[in-house]
Write a protein that holds these residues in place. Structure first.
Motif, PDB file in Angstrom:
ATOM      1  N   ALA A  90      32.845  89.044  32.454  1.00 49.55           N
ATOM      2  CA  ALA A  90      33.769  88.604  31.667  1.00 49.55           C
ATOM      3  C   ALA A  90      33.273  87.275  30.727  1.00 49.55           C
ATOM      4  CB  ALA A  90      34.723  87.894  32.380  1.00 49.55           C
ATOM      5  N   ASP A  91      32.203  86.483  31.142  1.00 50.85           N
ATOM      6  CA  ASP A  91      31.801  85.634  30.402  1.00 50.85           C
ATOM      7  C   ASP A  91      31.047  86.200  29.094  1.00 50.85           C
ATOM      8  OD1 ASP A  91      32.952  83.721  32.048  1.00 50.85           O
ATOM      9  OD2 ASP A  91      30.733  83.653  33.133  1.00 50.85           O
ATOM     10  N   ALA A  92      30.401  87.320  29.497  1.00 47.72           N
ATOM     11  CA  ALA A  92      29.539  87.848  28.536  1.00 47.72           C
ATOM     12  C   ALA A  92      29.938  89.157  28.177  1.00 47.72           C
ATOM     13  CB  ALA A  92      27.869  87.820  29.049  1.00 47.72           C
ATOM     14  N   PRO A  93      31.175  89.387  27.634  1.00 49.49           N
ATOM     15  CA  PRO A  93      31.635  90.864  27.374  1.00 49.49           C
ATOM     16  C   PRO A  93      30.743  91.849  26.614  1.00 49.49           C
ATOM     17  CG  PRO A  93      33.023  89.272  25.790  1.00 49.49           C
ATOM     18  CD  PRO A  93      31.686  88.628  26.468  1.00 49.49           C
ATOM     19  N   ALA A  94      31.046  93.105  26.932  1.00 53.01           N
ATOM     20  CA  ALA A  94      30.307  94.264  26.130  1.00 53.01           C
ATOM     21  C   ALA A  94      31.377  94.584  25.070  1.00 53.01           C
ATOM     22  CB  ALA A  94      29.915  95.343  27.085  1.00 53.01           C
ATOM     23  N   GLU A  95      31.571  93.686  24.079  1.00 51.86           N
ATOM     24  CA  GLU A  95      32.407  94.052  22.919  1.00 51.86           C
ATOM     25  C   GLU A  95      31.612  94.297  21.531  1.00 51.86           C
ATOM     26  OE1 GLU A  95      35.082  90.902  22.957  1.00 51.86           O
ATOM     27  OE2 GLU A  95      36.022  91.848  24.910  1.00 51.86           O
ATOM     28  N   VAL A  96      31.696  95.064  20.788  1.00 47.26           N
ATOM     29  CA  VAL A  96      31.096  95.123  19.543  1.00 47.26           C
ATOM     30  C   VAL A  96      31.124  94.044  18.706  1.00 47.26           C
ATOM     31  CG1 VAL A  96      31.069  96.487  17.422  1.00 47.26           C
ATOM     32  CG2 VAL A  96      31.231  97.890  19.680  1.00 47.26           C
ATOM     33  N   GLY A  97      30.120  93.395  18.116  1.00 47.55           N
ATOM     34  CA  GLY A  97      30.176  92.548  17.555  1.00 47.55           C
ATOM     35  C   GLY A  97      30.068  91.121  18.216  1.00 47.55           C
ATOM     36  N   ALA A  98      30.060  91.073  19.650  1.00 46.86           N
ATOM     37  CA  ALA A  98      29.622  90.022  20.330  1.00 46.86           C
ATOM     38  C   ALA A  98      28.510  89.622  20.120  1.00 46.86           C
ATOM     39  CB  ALA A  98      30.376  90.136  21.690  1.00 46.86           C
ATOM     40  N   ILE A  99      27.969  88.235  20.060  1.00 46.59           N
ATOM     41  CA  ILE A  99      26.504  87.765  20.167  1.00 46.59           C
ATOM     42  C   ILE A  99      26.502  87.084  21.341  1.00 46.59           C
ATOM     43  CG2 ILE A  99      25.009  86.372  18.946  1.00 46.59           C
ATOM     44  CD1 ILE A  99      26.482  86.752  16.236  1.00 46.59           C
ATOM     45  N   LEU A 100      25.476  87.363  22.077  1.00 51.29           N
ATOM     46  CA  LEU A 100      25.262  86.909  23.611  1.00 51.29           C
ATOM     47  C   LEU A 100      23.915  86.590  23.685  1.00 51.29           C
ATOM     48  CD1 LEU A 100      27.139  90.033  25.485  1.00 51.29           C
ATOM     49  CD2 LEU A 100      28.089  87.847  24.915  1.00 51.29           C
ATOM     50  N   ALA A 101      23.678  85.576  24.523  1.00 52.83           N
ATOM     51  CA  ALA A 101      22.346  85.202  25.029  1.00 52.83           C
ATOM     52  C   ALA A 101      21.700  85.683  25.976  1.00 52.83           C
ATOM     53  CB  ALA A 101      22.395  83.690  25.005  1.00 52.83           C
ATOM     54  N   PHE A 102      20.698  86.356  25.832  1.00 53.99           N
ATOM     55  CA  PHE A 102      20.042  86.996  26.935  1.00 53.99           C
ATOM     56  C   PHE A 102      18.774  86.480  27.395  1.00 53.99           C
ATOM     57  CE2 PHE A 102      22.480  90.146  24.969  1.00 53.99           C
ATOM     58  CZ  PHE A 102      23.066  90.981  25.650  1.00 53.99           C
ATOM     59  N   THR A 103      18.492  86.296  28.517  1.00 50.83           N
ATOM     60  CA  THR A 103      17.122  85.825  29.092  1.00 50.83           C
ATOM     61  C   THR A 103      16.128  86.507  29.004  1.00 50.83           C
ATOM     62  OG1 THR A 103      18.662  84.415  30.248  1.00 50.83           O
ATOM     63  CG2 THR A 103      16.164  84.038  30.942  1.00 50.83           C
ATOM     64  N   ASN A 104      14.904  86.128  28.336  1.00 50.63           N
ATOM     65  CA  ASN A 104      13.545  86.800  28.343  1.00 50.63           C
ATOM     66  C   ASN A 104      13.042  86.549  29.745  1.00 50.63           C
ATOM     67  OD1 ASN A 104      13.406  88.017  25.695  1.00 50.63           O
ATOM     68  ND2 ASN A 104      12.810  86.039  25.139  1.00 50.63           N
ATOM     69  N   PRO A 105      12.078  87.601  30.055  1.00 49.83           N
ATOM     70  CA  PRO A 105      11.186  87.355  31.342  1.00 49.83           C
ATOM     71  C   PRO A 105      10.571  85.737  31.585  1.00 49.83           C
ATOM     72  CG  PRO A 105      10.855  89.453  30.385  1.00 49.83           C
ATOM     73  CD  PRO A 105      11.633  88.789  29.417  1.00 49.83           C
ATOM     74  N   ASP A 106      10.284  85.325  30.278  1.00 49.63           N
ATOM     75  CA  ASP A 106       9.608  83.953  30.384  1.00 49.63           C
ATOM     76  C   ASP A 106      10.705  82.930  30.456  1.00 49.63           C
ATOM     77  OD1 ASP A 106      10.487  83.691  27.908  1.00 49.63           O
ATOM     78  OD2 ASP A 106       8.539  83.552  26.803  1.00 49.63           O
TER      79      ASP A 106
END
Length: 148
Positions: A90-106
């Motif tokens: 709900a905090d990071a919705p899978a909606e077209v156009g949403a810009i989300l922060a993803f965490t890299n392995p590092d």
């Protein structure tokens, strides 16, 4: 006081806007009236942006139009990933156009734009949002000094 011009190692205080072809601003330091301060060559700007600034001095205002190759590059198909919808919330919705922060392995974070949602598959684009765009770099040089 000598009015220094921007050299390869100058410290620069400037206002800048990055404008898209339709004239809208993708980014601008004038919005919050917080000029950017950086040292040439420190990696804050791409070499092509820096090249535009060489020789300018305080008080100068310039506009430069850069092709995608000189600005944010062309989109790289390798930067587009298909992810499982269960990774979204709900905090990071899978909606077209949403810009989300993803965490890299590092541990660093990278922004991704949701491009498509089909069933349980979510297509996320990690290219720079301005990749593939012709941009105009509009600058106003406020201060130039020798880097300490």
């Amino acid at each position: 006081m000598m009015n220094e011009t921007i050299q390869a190692n100058s410290q620069v205080l400037l206002h800048f806007s990055i404008l898209l072809e339709d004239g809208s601003a993708a980014e601008s330091t004038k919005v919050h009236n917080k000029p950017a301060k950086f040292v040439m060559g420190d990696g804050s700007l791409t070499p092509s942006f820096e090249k535009c600034l060489l020789g300018l001095s305080a008080g100068d205002k310039q506009k430069f139009t850069l092709q995608p190759e000189d600005a944010f590059g062309q989109p790289n198909p390798d930067n587009i990933y298909h992810m499982d919808r269960t990774k979204f919330s709900a905090d990071a919705p899978a909606e077209v156009g949403a810009i989300l922060a993803f965490t890299n392995p590092d541990g660093s974070e990278i922004p991704g734009i949701v491009r498509e949602v089909a069933g349980d598959s979510v297509t996320v684009d990690f290219n720079h949002p301005l990749a593939g765009q012709v941009v105009t770099f509009d600058v106003e040089i406020l201060e130039v000094s020798a880097a300490s």
